[in-house]
Design a protein around this motif. Structure first.
Motif, PDB file in Angstrom:
ATOM      1  N   GLY A 102      -1.573  15.618   3.207  1.00  0.00           N
ATOM      2  CA  GLY A 102      -0.927  15.104   4.408  1.00  0.00           C
ATOM      3  C   GLY A 102       0.539  14.810   4.147  1.00  0.00           C
ATOM      4  N   PHE A 103       1.371  15.102   5.135  1.00  0.00           N
ATOM      5  CA  PHE A 103       2.810  14.878   4.993  1.00  0.00           C
ATOM      6  C   PHE A 103       3.359  14.201   6.246  1.00  0.00           C
ATOM      7  CE2 PHE A 103       1.769  18.560   2.398  1.00  0.00           C
ATOM      8  CZ  PHE A 103       2.357  18.227   1.181  1.00  0.00           C
ATOM      9  N   VAL A 104       4.065  13.102   6.035  1.00  0.00           N
ATOM     10  CA  VAL A 104       4.809  12.480   7.124  1.00  0.00           C
ATOM     11  C   VAL A 104       6.180  13.139   7.175  1.00  0.00           C
ATOM     12  CG1 VAL A 104       5.720  10.351   8.093  1.00  0.00           C
ATOM     13  CG2 VAL A 104       3.624  10.288   6.725  1.00  0.00           C
ATOM     14  N   LEU A 105       6.504  13.760   8.290  1.00  0.00           N
ATOM     15  CA  LEU A 105       7.817  14.389   8.460  1.00  0.00           C
ATOM     16  C   LEU A 105       8.838  13.312   8.804  1.00  0.00           C
ATOM     17  CD1 LEU A 105       6.813  17.590  10.454  1.00  0.00           C
ATOM     18  CD2 LEU A 105       7.944  17.551   8.221  1.00  0.00           C
ATOM     19  N   ALA A 106       9.768  13.090   7.882  1.00  0.00           N
ATOM     20  CA  ALA A 106      10.708  11.974   8.044  1.00  0.00           C
ATOM     21  C   ALA A 106      12.151  12.380   7.780  1.00  0.00           C
ATOM     22  CB  ALA A 106      10.313  10.835   7.098  1.00  0.00           C
ATOM     23  N   GLY A 107      12.459  13.672   7.939  1.00  0.00           N
ATOM     24  CA  GLY A 107      13.782  14.144   7.554  1.00  0.00           C
ATOM     25  C   GLY A 107      14.813  14.226   8.652  1.00  0.00           C
TER      26      GLY A 107
ATOM     27  N   ARG B  74      -0.236   5.452   6.016  1.00  0.00           N
ATOM     28  CA  ARG B  74      -1.586   4.880   6.029  1.00  0.00           C
ATOM     29  C   ARG B  74      -2.542   5.709   6.895  1.00  0.00           C
ATOM     30  NH1 ARG B  74      -0.530   0.413   8.021  1.00  0.00           N
ATOM     31  NH2 ARG B  74      -1.406   0.643  10.095  1.00  0.00           N
ATOM     32  N   LYS B  75      -2.056   6.185   8.020  1.00  0.00           N
ATOM     33  CA  LYS B  75      -2.912   6.981   8.909  1.00  0.00           C
ATOM     34  C   LYS B  75      -3.348   8.273   8.221  1.00  0.00           C
ATOM     35  CE  LYS B  75      -1.922   6.408  13.150  1.00  0.00           C
ATOM     36  NZ  LYS B  75      -1.326   6.424  14.512  1.00  0.00           N
ATOM     37  N   LEU B  76      -2.415   8.953   7.558  1.00  0.00           N
ATOM     38  CA  LEU B  76      -2.765  10.188   6.857  1.00  0.00           C
ATOM     39  C   LEU B  76      -3.687   9.914   5.675  1.00  0.00           C
ATOM     40  CD1 LEU B  76       0.595  12.173   6.886  1.00  0.00           C
ATOM     41  CD2 LEU B  76      -1.456  12.634   8.232  1.00  0.00           C
ATOM     42  N   ASN B  77      -3.527   8.777   5.022  1.00  0.00           N
ATOM     43  CA  ASN B  77      -4.413   8.438   3.902  1.00  0.00           C
ATOM     44  C   ASN B  77      -5.862   8.298   4.335  1.00  0.00           C
ATOM     45  OD1 ASN B  77      -3.166   8.321   1.307  1.00  0.00           O
ATOM     46  ND2 ASN B  77      -1.923   6.597   2.004  1.00  0.00           N
ATOM     47  N   ARG B  78      -6.089   8.053   5.605  1.00  0.00           N
ATOM     48  CA  ARG B  78      -7.456   7.928   6.104  1.00  0.00           C
ATOM     49  C   ARG B  78      -8.154   9.274   6.224  1.00  0.00           C
ATOM     50  NH1 ARG B  78      -7.386   4.074  11.323  1.00  0.00           N
ATOM     51  NH2 ARG B  78      -9.602   4.625  11.247  1.00  0.00           N
ATOM     52  N   VAL B  79      -7.394  10.361   6.253  1.00  0.00           N
ATOM     53  CA  VAL B  79      -8.024  11.665   6.497  1.00  0.00           C
ATOM     54  C   VAL B  79      -7.651  12.730   5.468  1.00  0.00           C
ATOM     55  CG1 VAL B  79      -8.242  11.263   8.985  1.00  0.00           C
ATOM     56  CG2 VAL B  79      -6.186  12.359   8.100  1.00  0.00           C
ATOM     57  N   CYS B  80      -6.700  12.456   4.584  1.00  0.00           N
ATOM     58  CA  CYS B  80      -6.199  13.468   3.644  1.00  0.00           C
ATOM     59  C   CYS B  80      -6.468  13.069   2.200  1.00  0.00           C
ATOM     60  CB  CYS B  80      -4.699  13.694   3.839  1.00  0.00           C
ATOM     61  SG  CYS B  80      -4.267  14.402   5.446  1.00  0.00           S
TER      62      CYS B  80
ATOM     63  N   ASP C 203       7.990   9.514  13.808  1.00  0.00           N
ATOM     64  CA  ASP C 203       8.310   8.808  15.052  1.00  0.00           C
ATOM     65  C   ASP C 203       7.274   9.039  16.146  1.00  0.00           C
ATOM     66  OD1 ASP C 203       8.898  11.456  15.515  1.00  0.00           O
ATOM     67  OD2 ASP C 203      10.828  11.079  16.484  1.00  0.00           O
ATOM     68  N   ALA C 204       6.023   9.336  15.754  1.00  0.00           N
ATOM     69  CA  ALA C 204       4.939   9.498  16.718  1.00  0.00           C
ATOM     70  C   ALA C 204       3.786   8.575  16.330  1.00  0.00           C
ATOM     71  CB  ALA C 204       4.473  10.948  16.777  1.00  0.00           C
ATOM     72  N   PRO C 205       3.978   7.259  16.455  1.00  0.00           N
ATOM     73  CA  PRO C 205       2.983   6.308  15.938  1.00  0.00           C
ATOM     74  C   PRO C 205       1.720   6.186  16.770  1.00  0.00           C
ATOM     75  CG  PRO C 205       4.740   5.130  17.055  1.00  0.00           C
ATOM     76  CD  PRO C 205       5.162   6.569  17.012  1.00  0.00           C
ATOM     77  N   PHE C 206       1.680   6.816  17.954  1.00  0.00           N
ATOM     78  CA  PHE C 206       0.522   6.645  18.824  1.00  0.00           C
ATOM     79  C   PHE C 206      -0.527   7.753  18.679  1.00  0.00           C
ATOM     80  CE2 PHE C 206       3.866   4.142  20.820  1.00  0.00           C
ATOM     81  CZ  PHE C 206       3.208   2.933  21.027  1.00  0.00           C
ATOM     82  N   VAL C 207      -0.288   8.711  17.786  1.00  0.00           N
ATOM     83  CA  VAL C 207      -1.295   9.755  17.558  1.00  0.00           C
ATOM     84  C   VAL C 207      -2.528   9.113  16.929  1.00  0.00           C
ATOM     85  CG1 VAL C 207      -1.844  11.885  16.328  1.00  0.00           C
ATOM     86  CG2 VAL C 207       0.454  11.552  17.272  1.00  0.00           C
ATOM     87  N   PRO C 208      -3.691   9.210  17.562  1.00  0.00           N
ATOM     88  CA  PRO C 208      -4.893   8.580  17.003  1.00  0.00           C
ATOM     89  C   PRO C 208      -5.407   9.328  15.773  1.00  0.00           C
ATOM     90  CG  PRO C 208      -5.142   9.026  19.364  1.00  0.00           C
ATOM     91  CD  PRO C 208      -3.949   9.786  18.900  1.00  0.00           C
ATOM     92  N   VAL C 209      -6.056   8.599  14.896  1.00  0.00           N
ATOM     93  CA  VAL C 209      -6.691   9.223  13.735  1.00  0.00           C
ATOM     94  C   VAL C 209      -7.722  10.257  14.176  1.00  0.00           C
ATOM     95  CG1 VAL C 209      -8.226   8.773  11.779  1.00  0.00           C
ATOM     96  CG2 VAL C 209      -6.257   7.294  12.187  1.00  0.00           C
ATOM     97  N   SER C 210      -8.382  10.019  15.295  1.00  0.00           N
ATOM     98  CA  SER C 210      -9.388  10.969  15.776  1.00  0.00           C
ATOM     99  C   SER C 210      -8.777  12.333  16.075  1.00  0.00           C
ATOM    100  CB  SER C 210     -10.092  10.427  17.026  1.00  0.00           C
ATOM    101  OG  SER C 210      -9.165  10.158  18.053  1.00  0.00           O
ATOM    102  N   VAL C 211      -7.521  12.377  16.519  1.00  0.00           N
ATOM    103  CA  VAL C 211      -6.837  13.651  16.755  1.00  0.00           C
ATOM    104  C   VAL C 211      -6.623  14.378  15.427  1.00  0.00           C
ATOM    105  CG1 VAL C 211      -4.600  14.661  17.400  1.00  0.00           C
ATOM    106  CG2 VAL C 211      -5.724  13.035  18.923  1.00  0.00           C
TER     107      VAL C 211
END
Length: 212
Positions: free
Chosen positions: A25-30, A56-62, A112-120
């Motif tokens: 998982g990668f958080v795009l922060a550039g 933290r969100k990506l750590n739940r699924v990756c 900058d998209a903090p509302f994406v649910p983990v279920s998605v």
């Protein structure tokens, strides 16, 4: 190829999300955050920096998580993969991350998209499990979400060539690499990007909708 998942809107969980592939998982922060005025990744939302929420969100699924692009100031939140072509947009960050990944499938989430649910995120990984192409991408109300997607490392060579040729639009580059599967989600607010102080202020009013 398109897929429309039937969500239980009260729980915001797709009933058929199934088991996903093992992925990085990668958080795009550039991004330059020019309209915000300062680094979006470090903005505090509901008492926590956006970068921490994404990691933290990506750590739940990756299986493993890193930060694609961004400054050295983000190092306390995880491994930062430097962007070798700064100023060339998110395609450059995706290429840098894929180049460092040891996984076939790689899940990307914009900081900058903090509302994406983990279920998605789980649903996209589940679709990637038997997808013969190079990408599984979210789509909402007909709008593609190329920065919230699962990319195969098999696409790296084509993406590098597209970037080198100055063709920086992510959707065009990944479609040049192979078959893309789209998953339609009904709530466009999940994918809202926080680009301006006004949009961030609206996000602060919506903190009860955060899926942490």
């Amino acid at each position: 190829m398109d897929s429309l998942l039937d969500f239980d809107w009260r729980r915001r969980v797709p009933p058929n999300e199934g088991e996903g592939v093992s992925a990085a998982g990668f958080v795009l922060a550039g991004g330059r955050s020019s309209r915000m005025g300062h680094d979006k990744a470090l903005l505090m939302l509901d008492g926590e920096p956006l970068i921490a929420k994404g990691v933290r969100k990506l750590n739940r699924v990756c299986a493993e998580v890193a930060i694609a692009g961004g400054s050295v100031d983000l190092a306390p939140f995880g491994r930062v993969i430097s962007d070798k072509n700064p100023g060339c947009g998110p395609l450059s960050g995706i290429v840098a991350a894929l180049g460092q990944s040891s996984f076939k499938w790689n899940l990307f989430l914009p900081v900058d998209a903090p509302f994406v649910p983990v279920s998605v995120l789980k649903a996209m990984l589940a679709e990637a499990a038997d997808h013969p192409g190079v990408c599984v991408m979210a789509r909402t109300q007909g709008v593609m979400q190329p920065l919230c997607a699962v990319y195969s490392r098999d696409a790296l060579g084509v993406l590098e060539r597209e970037l080198a040729a100055g063709r920086r639009k992510v959707t065009h580059a990944i479609e040049a690499a192979g078959m893309v599967k789209f998953i339609d989600f009904g709530d466009s607010g999940w994918f809202a990007n926080l680009n301006t102080p006004e949009e961030f202020a609206e996000a602060e009013r919506r903190v009860d909708s955060l899926d942490t």
